[in-house]
Design a protein around this motif. Structure first.
Motif, PDB file in Angstrom:
ATOM      1  N   MET A   1       0.854  -1.194   0.000  1.00 58.24           N
ATOM      2  CA  MET A   1       0.000   0.000   0.000  1.00 58.24           C
ATOM      3  C   MET A   1       0.885   1.237   0.000  1.00 58.24           C
ATOM      4  SD  MET A   1      -2.914   1.445  -0.043  1.00 58.24           S
ATOM      5  CE  MET A   1      -3.831  -0.081   0.040  1.00 58.24           C
ATOM      6  N   SER A   2       0.659   2.123  -0.956  1.00 62.25           N
ATOM      7  CA  SER A   2       1.523   3.291  -1.104  1.00 62.25           C
ATOM      8  C   SER A   2       1.174   4.373  -0.100  1.00 62.25           C
ATOM      9  CB  SER A   2       1.375   3.844  -2.524  1.00 62.25           C
ATOM     10  OG  SER A   2       2.046   5.069  -2.656  1.00 62.25           O
ATOM     11  N   LEU A   3       2.210   4.936   0.502  1.00 65.94           N
ATOM     12  CA  LEU A   3       2.009   6.096   1.373  1.00 65.94           C
ATOM     13  C   LEU A   3       2.023   7.386   0.567  1.00 65.94           C
ATOM     14  CD1 LEU A   3       4.177   5.278   4.485  1.00 65.94           C
ATOM     15  CD2 LEU A   3       1.787   5.909   4.534  1.00 65.94           C
ATOM     16  N   GLU A 119      10.134  -5.005   8.759  1.00 65.63           N
ATOM     17  CA  GLU A 119       8.957  -5.801   8.414  1.00 65.63           C
ATOM     18  C   GLU A 119       7.723  -5.340   9.182  1.00 65.63           C
ATOM     19  OE1 GLU A 119      11.541  -8.360  11.244  1.00 65.63           O
ATOM     20  OE2 GLU A 119      11.836  -7.054   9.490  1.00 65.63           O
ATOM     21  N   ASN A 122       5.226   0.249   7.099  1.00 66.66           N
ATOM     22  CA  ASN A 122       4.961   0.575   5.701  1.00 66.66           C
ATOM     23  C   ASN A 122       5.876   1.726   5.329  1.00 66.66           C
ATOM     24  OD1 ASN A 122       2.591  -1.097   6.249  1.00 66.66           O
ATOM     25  ND2 ASN A 122       1.819  -0.290   4.306  1.00 66.66           N
ATOM     26  N   ASP A 124       7.656   4.211   2.204  1.00 64.81           N
ATOM     27  CA  ASP A 124       7.612   4.698   0.836  1.00 64.81           C
ATOM     28  C   ASP A 124       8.599   5.851   0.706  1.00 64.81           C
ATOM     29  OD1 ASP A 124       6.916   4.736  -1.809  1.00 64.81           O
ATOM     30  OD2 ASP A 124       4.873   5.431  -1.504  1.00 64.81           O
ATOM     31  N   ALA A 144       7.703   6.656   6.685  1.00 62.33           N
ATOM     32  CA  ALA A 144       7.392   5.326   7.219  1.00 62.33           C
ATOM     33  C   ALA A 144       6.436   5.452   8.396  1.00 62.33           C
ATOM     34  CB  ALA A 144       8.664   4.613   7.671  1.00 62.33           C
ATOM     35  N   THR A 145       5.604   4.433   8.573  1.00 60.03           N
ATOM     36  CA  THR A 145       4.726   4.347   9.731  1.00 60.03           C
ATOM     37  C   THR A 145       4.536   2.881  10.092  1.00 60.03           C
ATOM     38  OG1 THR A 145       2.588   5.055  10.662  1.00 60.03           O
ATOM     39  CG2 THR A 145       2.564   4.225   8.413  1.00 60.03           C
ATOM     40  N   ARG A 146       4.175   2.621  11.342  1.00 56.11           N
ATOM     41  CA  ARG A 146       3.882   1.247  11.741  1.00 56.11           C
ATOM     42  C   ARG A 146       2.778   0.674  10.857  1.00 56.11           C
ATOM     43  NH1 ARG A 146       5.543  -0.064  17.097  1.00 56.11           N
ATOM     44  NH2 ARG A 146       4.679  -2.133  16.664  1.00 56.11           N
ATOM     45  N   SER A 147       2.940  -0.557  10.416  1.00 52.35           N
ATOM     46  CA  SER A 147       1.964  -1.175   9.519  1.00 52.35           C
ATOM     47  C   SER A 147       0.563  -1.189  10.118  1.00 52.35           C
ATOM     48  CB  SER A 147       2.401  -2.600   9.180  1.00 52.35           C
ATOM     49  OG  SER A 147       3.627  -2.595   8.482  1.00 52.35           O
ATOM     50  N   VAL A 150      -1.649   1.731   9.206  1.00 53.94           N
ATOM     51  CA  VAL A 150      -2.214   1.647   7.853  1.00 53.94           C
ATOM     52  C   VAL A 150      -3.306   0.588   7.798  1.00 53.94           C
ATOM     53  CG1 VAL A 150      -1.680   1.102   5.442  1.00 53.94           C
ATOM     54  CG2 VAL A 150      -0.061   2.447   6.810  1.00 53.94           C
ATOM     55  N   GLU A 151      -3.009  -0.583   8.356  1.00 52.77           N
ATOM     56  CA  GLU A 151      -3.920  -1.726   8.212  1.00 52.77           C
ATOM     57  C   GLU A 151      -5.272  -1.490   8.866  1.00 52.77           C
ATOM     58  OE1 GLU A 151      -1.448  -4.744   9.832  1.00 52.77           O
ATOM     59  OE2 GLU A 151      -0.204  -4.902   8.021  1.00 52.77           O
TER      60      GLU A 151
END
Length: 353
Positions: A1-3, A119, A122, A124, A144-147, A150-151
């Motif tokens: 998923m693009s930031l 890992e 997320n 970009d 960057a951010t913790r996945s 985003v999820e």
């Protein structure tokens, strides 16, 4: 998923704040835009706490209601994570690196700046162009951010029947929308330092633009919820009753001098404090213009008060001021809600990158 990376397709801008979901849909008309749909739908209490989603199902239900209220049939959207949940860094890389090798090099560089396992995030990046100091290098924006940040937003949108195509960052969405307000602060020339202060229900953020690019961001708790709670205590109302009375003006005559004016004073102090943080972190000791955004920006006279107190030209942000509006939209209501729709508007603009 693009930031950050744009996807060329019509998108609903969906802003999930602490107290509401805001939706904006735009179309492009020549070099301008048209507002096709919008909605503001309140969230249940505690569904989102300081921009962290606590109840994804409640958020999804609220998104559904916002989509229905707006009348749109679009099912593709852009979302945003809070700026406070994002790590961003400008780095330089050799201009000779091939595009195919760029991502691997970014991963190596990112490991120096991100305090989590890669890992778990997320990530970009965007190549900004040749470095001013060295033409043999390029400037790259790393984000960057913790996945999980985003999820959970993607999950809520999916539950609401939407397909997220972009997950952006709130400060970048604000920057996008601010460019639509540039007629409000470019009248006496470009190259201005503009502070966009967004005072929402529970959080206040500042985004400072230098030459129309983000130079500084900060968030901290403060917002209109404090005013609602003051009304509750003073008049013995429930939180919901106080919110309705505040919005509809159904309060005694002493409300303005005893509650509203002290809150406006507090708001001016908060803006001053945010600017002091910016001055301490930069080489500047003044800004050219202040744009007020967020729900509290609509409080009558607060822009004049801040301008008088701080000595800086101040206006209420309206990203729709130069746009045409679909016939089904109440233009007066859109104008009233406009300051609170900056992030949603900036996200909707990602359709046209």
């Amino acid at each position: 998923m693009s930031l950050l990376r744009p996807k060329k397709q019509p998108l609903l801008g969906i802003d999930i704040s602490s107290t509401s979901v805001k939706l904006v849909e735009l179309s492009q008309q020549g070099t301008g835009y048209r507002v096709e749909a919008y909605a503001v739908e309140p969230l249940p209490p505690n569904a989102v706490a300081e921009k962290n989603i606590a109840d994804a199902e409640s958020v999804a239900d609220t998104i559904k209601r916002a989509v229905k209220r707006s009348g749109t049939r679009n099912k593709q959207c852009a979302l945003a994570v809070p700026s406070s949940a994002v790590i961003s860094k400008h780095i330089t890389l050799p201009a000779s690196i091939k595009e195919a090798d760029m991502e691997g090099q970014i991963q190596i560089e990112a490991d120096q700046y991100i305090p989590y396992a890669l890992e778990e995030v997320n990530l970009d990046f965007e190549v900004l162009g040749p470095s001013a100091q060295n033409p043999e290098t390029v400037d790259v924006l790393l984000v960057a951010t913790r996945s999980e940040n985003v999820e959970i937003r993607i999950g809520a949108a999916n539950l609401a029947g939407l397909t997220p195509k972009i997950v952006d960052v709130e400060s970048y969405a604000t920057e996008n929308a601010a460019l639509l307000c540039s007629n409000q602060y470019h009248e006496d020339g470009p190259d201005k330092i503009v502070a966009i202060v967004d005072v929402g229900a529970t959080m206040t953020s500042i985004t400072v633009l230098e030459n129309d690019a983000i130079a500084y961001t900060r968030e901290q708790p403060f917002g209109g919820k404090q005013l609602t709670e003051d009304i509750m205590r003073r008049y013995g109302l429930s939180y919901t009753e106080a919110g309705v009375a505040k919005k509809e003006g159904q309060l005694p005559e002493n409300y303005v001098p005893e509650i509203l004016e002290p809150f406006k004073d507090n708001m001016a102090q908060q803006v001053h404090r945010f600017l002091q943080f910016y001055f301490a972190a930069s080489e500047h000791q003044s800004v050219d213009y202040i744009l007020l955004a967020g729900g509290c920006a609509s409080i009558p006279g607060v822009d004049e008060l801040i301008e008088t107190r701080l000595g800086t030209p101040t206006a209420i942000a309206n990203p729709f001021g130069q746009m045409s509006i679909a016939g089904r939209i109440n233009a007066q209501r859109l104008g009233s809600d406009a300051p609170a729709l900056m992030i949603a508007c900036g996200l909707a603009m990602r359709s046209f990158d």
